[in-house]
Motif scaffolding. Structure first.
Motif, PDB file in Angstrom:
ATOM      1  N   ASN A   1       0.842  -1.201   0.000  1.00 31.62           N
ATOM      2  CA  ASN A   1       0.000   0.000   0.000  1.00 31.62           C
ATOM      3  C   ASN A   1       0.875   1.248   0.000  1.00 31.62           C
ATOM      4  O   ASN A   1       1.766   1.395   0.827  1.00 31.62           O
ATOM      5  CB  ASN A   1      -0.920  -0.007   1.221  1.00 31.62           C
ATOM      6  CG  ASN A   1      -1.812   1.219   1.274  1.00 31.62           C
ATOM      7  OD1 ASN A   1      -1.440   2.231   1.852  1.00 31.62           O
ATOM      8  ND2 ASN A   1      -2.981   1.118   0.677  1.00 31.62           N
ATOM      9  N   ALA A   2       0.604   2.133  -0.939  1.00 31.41           N
ATOM     10  CA  ALA A   2       1.286   3.432  -0.989  1.00 31.41           C
ATOM     11  C   ALA A   2       0.339   4.435  -1.605  1.00 31.41           C
ATOM     12  O   ALA A   2      -0.340   4.132  -2.599  1.00 31.41           O
ATOM     13  CB  ALA A   2       2.570   3.353  -1.813  1.00 31.41           C
ATOM     14  N   TYR A   3       0.261   5.622  -1.010  1.00 27.25           N
ATOM     15  CA  TYR A   3      -0.585   6.690  -1.548  1.00 27.25           C
ATOM     16  C   TYR A   3      -2.031   6.235  -1.713  1.00 27.25           C
ATOM     17  O   TYR A   3      -2.681   6.500  -2.705  1.00 27.25           O
ATOM     18  CB  TYR A   3      -0.034   7.174  -2.886  1.00 27.25           C
ATOM     19  CG  TYR A   3       1.351   7.739  -2.810  1.00 27.25           C
ATOM     20  CD1 TYR A   3       1.645   8.789  -1.956  1.00 27.25           C
ATOM     21  CD2 TYR A   3       2.382   7.202  -3.582  1.00 27.25           C
ATOM     22  CE1 TYR A   3       2.924   9.305  -1.872  1.00 27.25           C
ATOM     23  CE2 TYR A   3       3.666   7.715  -3.510  1.00 27.25           C
ATOM     24  CZ  TYR A   3       3.927   8.774  -2.657  1.00 27.25           C
ATOM     25  OH  TYR A   3       5.191   9.281  -2.584  1.00 27.25           O
ATOM     26  N   SER A   4      -2.525   5.491  -0.741  1.00 31.75           N
ATOM     27  CA  SER A   4      -3.929   5.052  -0.695  1.00 31.75           C
ATOM     28  C   SER A   4      -4.297   4.069  -1.797  1.00 31.75           C
ATOM     29  O   SER A   4      -5.474   3.871  -2.095  1.00 31.75           O
ATOM     30  CB  SER A   4      -4.878   6.256  -0.755  1.00 31.75           C
ATOM     31  OG  SER A   4      -4.661   7.108   0.342  1.00 31.75           O
ATOM     32  N   THR A   5      -3.319   3.427  -2.435  1.00 36.43           N
ATOM     33  CA  THR A   5      -3.614   2.410  -3.436  1.00 36.43           C
ATOM     34  C   THR A   5      -2.858   1.133  -3.104  1.00 36.43           C
ATOM     35  O   THR A   5      -1.815   1.159  -2.446  1.00 36.43           O
ATOM     36  CB  THR A   5      -3.214   2.870  -4.852  1.00 36.43           C
ATOM     37  OG1 THR A   5      -1.796   3.048  -4.899  1.00 36.43           O
ATOM     38  CG2 THR A   5      -3.906   4.172  -5.221  1.00 36.43           C
ATOM     39  N   ASP A   6      -3.392   0.007  -3.557  1.00 36.03           N
ATOM     40  CA  ASP A   6      -2.772  -1.289  -3.291  1.00 36.03           C
ATOM     41  C   ASP A   6      -2.283  -1.932  -4.580  1.00 36.03           C
ATOM     42  O   ASP A   6      -2.993  -1.958  -5.584  1.00 36.03           O
ATOM     43  CB  ASP A   6      -3.775  -2.255  -2.642  1.00 36.03           C
ATOM     44  CG  ASP A   6      -4.065  -1.905  -1.195  1.00 36.03           C
ATOM     45  OD1 ASP A   6      -3.167  -1.348  -0.542  1.00 36.03           O
ATOM     46  OD2 ASP A   6      -5.184  -2.173  -0.737  1.00 36.03           O
ATOM     47  N   THR A   7      -1.063  -2.453  -4.554  1.00 28.60           N
ATOM     48  CA  THR A   7      -0.580  -3.366  -5.578  1.00 28.60           C
ATOM     49  C   THR A   7      -0.679  -4.764  -4.987  1.00 28.60           C
ATOM     50  O   THR A   7      -0.101  -5.040  -3.936  1.00 28.60           O
ATOM     51  CB  THR A   7       0.877  -3.052  -5.963  1.00 28.60           C
ATOM     52  OG1 THR A   7       0.922  -1.795  -6.638  1.00 28.60           O
ATOM     53  CG2 THR A   7       1.436  -4.130  -6.877  1.00 28.60           C
ATOM     54  N   LYS A   8      -1.436  -5.636  -5.654  1.00 31.07           N
ATOM     55  CA  LYS A   8      -1.724  -6.965  -5.111  1.00 31.07           C
ATOM     56  C   LYS A   8      -0.868  -8.007  -5.826  1.00 31.07           C
ATOM     57  O   LYS A   8      -0.863  -8.099  -7.046  1.00 31.07           O
ATOM     58  CB  LYS A   8      -3.211  -7.287  -5.258  1.00 31.07           C
ATOM     59  CG  LYS A   8      -4.088  -6.328  -4.461  1.00 31.07           C
ATOM     60  CD  LYS A   8      -5.562  -6.706  -4.569  1.00 31.07           C
ATOM     61  CE  LYS A   8      -6.430  -5.746  -3.755  1.00 31.07           C
ATOM     62  NZ  LYS A   8      -6.128  -5.778  -2.324  1.00 31.07           N
ATOM     63  N   CYS A   9      -0.148  -8.811  -5.037  1.00 29.64           N
ATOM     64  CA  CYS A   9       0.791  -9.799  -5.560  1.00 29.64           C
ATOM     65  C   CYS A   9       0.378 -11.209  -5.121  1.00 29.64           C
ATOM     66  O   CYS A   9       0.116 -11.441  -3.941  1.00 29.64           O
ATOM     67  CB  CYS A   9       2.205  -9.489  -5.073  1.00 29.64           C
ATOM     68  SG  CYS A   9       2.809  -7.863  -5.612  1.00 29.64           S
ATOM     69  N   THR A  10       0.340 -12.123  -6.095  1.00 25.97           N
ATOM     70  CA  THR A  10      -0.133 -13.488  -5.851  1.00 25.97           C
ATOM     71  C   THR A  10       0.876 -14.495  -6.391  1.00 25.97           C
ATOM     72  O   THR A  10       1.401 -14.300  -7.500  1.00 25.97           O
ATOM     73  CB  THR A  10      -1.494 -13.712  -6.535  1.00 25.97           C
ATOM     74  OG1 THR A  10      -2.401 -12.686  -6.124  1.00 25.97           O
ATOM     75  CG2 THR A  10      -2.074 -15.069  -6.160  1.00 25.97           C
ATOM     76  N   PRO A  11       1.161 -15.580  -5.662  1.00 26.42           N
ATOM     77  CA  PRO A  11       2.078 -16.603  -6.182  1.00 26.42           C
ATOM     78  C   PRO A  11       1.551 -17.214  -7.480  1.00 26.42           C
ATOM     79  O   PRO A  11       0.342 -17.432  -7.636  1.00 26.42           O
ATOM     80  CB  PRO A  11       2.120 -17.650  -5.060  1.00 26.42           C
ATOM     81  CG  PRO A  11       1.713 -16.910  -3.825  1.00 26.42           C
ATOM     82  CD  PRO A  11       0.715 -15.897  -4.290  1.00 26.42           C
ATOM     83  N   THR A  12       2.458 -17.487  -8.411  1.00 30.43           N
ATOM     84  CA  THR A  12       2.069 -18.154  -9.658  1.00 30.43           C
ATOM     85  C   THR A  12       2.627 -19.572  -9.729  1.00 30.43           C
ATOM     86  O   THR A  12       2.573 -20.213 -10.771  1.00 30.43           O
ATOM     87  CB  THR A  12       2.559 -17.340 -10.869  1.00 30.43           C
ATOM     88  OG1 THR A  12       3.983 -17.174 -10.794  1.00 30.43           O
ATOM     89  CG2 THR A  12       1.891 -15.977 -10.918  1.00 30.43           C
ATOM     90  N   GLU A  13       3.165 -20.055  -8.636  1.00 30.16           N
ATOM     91  CA  GLU A  13       3.652 -21.426  -8.549  1.00 30.16           C
ATOM     92  C   GLU A  13       3.400 -21.935  -7.131  1.00 30.16           C
ATOM     93  O   GLU A  13       3.074 -21.155  -6.230  1.00 30.16           O
ATOM     94  CB  GLU A  13       5.146 -21.493  -8.861  1.00 30.16           C
ATOM     95  CG  GLU A  13       6.025 -20.741  -7.863  1.00 30.16           C
ATOM     96  CD  GLU A  13       7.506 -20.905  -8.160  1.00 30.16           C
ATOM     97  OE1 GLU A  13       7.871 -21.859  -8.866  1.00 30.16           O
ATOM     98  OE2 GLU A  13       8.301 -20.082  -7.670  1.00 30.16           O
ATOM     99  N   THR A  14       3.518 -23.231  -6.954  1.00 26.03           N
ATOM    100  CA  THR A  14       3.373 -23.793  -5.619  1.00 26.03           C
ATOM    101  C   THR A  14       4.545 -23.332  -4.761  1.00 26.03           C
ATOM    102  O   THR A  14       5.708 -23.506  -5.134  1.00 26.03           O
ATOM    103  CB  THR A  14       3.338 -25.328  -5.664  1.00 26.03           C
ATOM    104  OG1 THR A  14       2.236 -25.742  -6.482  1.00 26.03           O
ATOM    105  CG2 THR A  14       3.178 -25.904  -4.265  1.00 26.03           C
TER     106      THR A  14
END
Length: 421
Positions: free
Chosen positions: A142-155
């Motif tokens: 979270n920065a400047y009231s926005t979220d960058t969302k990160c998700t695993p793409t492998e096990t």
């Protein structure tokens, strides 16, 4: 930050273990950034007790060893403006999602500098004997009231294991860090569709004919649709603006105000880091532009405090006799090392004056010879909030001119890079 009072109830005195794991990650910037999802590698270290007993509440710590990329070459990130949060998966003897979060605590990060994220912490109450494994999962930045969302793409491989011995357990539960809950900030949209209003086609405030000694000429509030060139691309937004004049001999002191309510600062903004200016467009009998500007912010603006933009002031020396019009023109805001330039998509006259030509006046095609001034101490306006209201106003420029709201989602654009230590 101890993770709850349960820590005082007798966590087994066992050495903590720290294990590192890396995994491929897909990160989705906020929609307002206009950027596509990108992929990179996340490397983290998970710390937890090696042994404990049923009924204990244990601390777990997520440390970022390597972010997926450096800070892009767009904007310097101020100190204490970045906050990570995420989820650890507990499996084995018991299953639970462990909410973890770090404080908004980071050094100033220059453009192109290595990302530095705080350690995230959470707690887990142990409910069954056996081995409990901990595996990192999705996280947000979270920065400047926005979220960058990160998700695993492998096990993802497990990063730590707790050997839980028998004791007086209870039903499975997860106790989040009481100092903060997982971030749920909605992505701030800084793009709004320009919408023409009835006031745009009006002639604005007028001072026609003999002024009869009048010295103050208030303009008309007009909604100006802007097309903005920002460090992360083109944006469109609309803001209500008013131009006022005060006669001083044959010249006029101009004051340009941005109307309506101001936005709250999404992050701490250092003093002296923001400088707005505008070229007021002349029409009718006169031609050219008049430069007006506001002073840089003299004090630090803390996160959550209201942002106010000062009046933009300058001097208009008429270059022609007759009925001359003044309209909001090109707006430039320099902030945090970046420049955003916004050009009106449609002219909107705010003020009409009955002018008398002055030697060295503005008529022609260049800027007025009058110099820009500083705030006169009058009522300050503010770039209004972007939202669903009828103005759909210029939050994209709200003091930070595309460097805070517009770039909030871009500063965490993760580019594929080689691993960095």
């Amino acid at each position: 930050m101890l993770g709850g009072a349960g820590i005082l109830l007798g966590v087994a005195a066992a050495p903590a273990q720290a294990a590192e794991v890396s995994y491929a990650t897909k990160c989705v910037p906020p929609a307002a950034s206009g950027l596509d999802p990108v992929e990179g590698t996340t490397k983290v270290e998970i710390t937890a007790p090696a042994t404990a007993k049923v009924g204990d509440t244990v601390d777990v710590v997520w440390k970022f060893v390597q972010a997926a990329s450096k800070n892009p070459d767009l904007i310097d990130l101020p100190k204490d403006s970045v906050q990570p949060s995420g989820t650890l998966k507990a499996t084995g003897a018991q299953s639970a999602d462990i909410a973890v979060q770090g404080p908004r605590q980071n050094p100033a990060i220059p453009k192109g500098g290595a990302m530095v994220l705080s350690d995230m912490k959470g707690t887990l109450k142990l409910t069954a004997p056996g081995e409990v494994t901990l595996t990192p999962d999705a996280y947000s930045i979270n920065a400047y009231s926005t979220d960058t969302k990160c998700t695993p793409t492998e096990t993802v491989k497990s990063a730590a294991t707790i050997n839980v011995t028998a004791g007086n357990g209870s039903s499975p539960s997860t106790s989040p860090d009481p100092s903060a809950s997982a971030s749920a900030s909605a992505s701030a949209s800084a793009t709004s569709t320009p919408t023409a209003s009835a006031s745009e086609s009006g002639s604005g405030g007028s001072a026609g004919g003999d002024d009869g000694g009048q010295s103050d000429f208030p303009g008309k509030e007009v909604s100006v649709p802007y097309q903005c060139k920002t460090p992360i691309g083109d944006k469109s937004a609309t803001s209500p603006v008013q131009i006022n004049a005060k006669k001083d001999g044959g010249s006029y002191g101009l004051t340009v105000q941005f109307k309506k309510s101001v936005m709250d600062s999404p992050a701490t903004i250092p003093a002296g880091s923001v400088k707005p200016s505008m070229e007021v467009a002349l029409g009718g009998a006169d031609k050219g532009t008049v430069h007006v500007e506001g002073p840089a912010n003299t004090k630090e603006i803390k996160s959550g405090d209201p942002i106010e933009i000062p009046d933009l002031t300058g001097t208009y020396k008429p270059g022609a006799s007759g009925e001359s019009t003044l309209s909001p023109g090109v707006l430039t805001v320099e902030a945090l090392g970046t420049t955003t330039t916004c050009t009106p998509a449609k002219s909107a006259v705010s003020l009409t004056l009955d002018t008398t030509e002055q030697a060295g006046g503005a008529a022609g095609g260049g800027s007025s010879s009058g110099s820009g001034g500083t705030s006169s101490g009058g009522a300050s306006g503010g770039l209004a909030e972007t939202g669903s209201d009828s103005h759909s106003t210029l939050k994209a420029l709200a003091l930070v001119a595309g460097t805070v709201t517009l770039l909030g989602g871009a500063v965490f654009t993760f580019m594929p890079r080689r691993r960095m230590r």
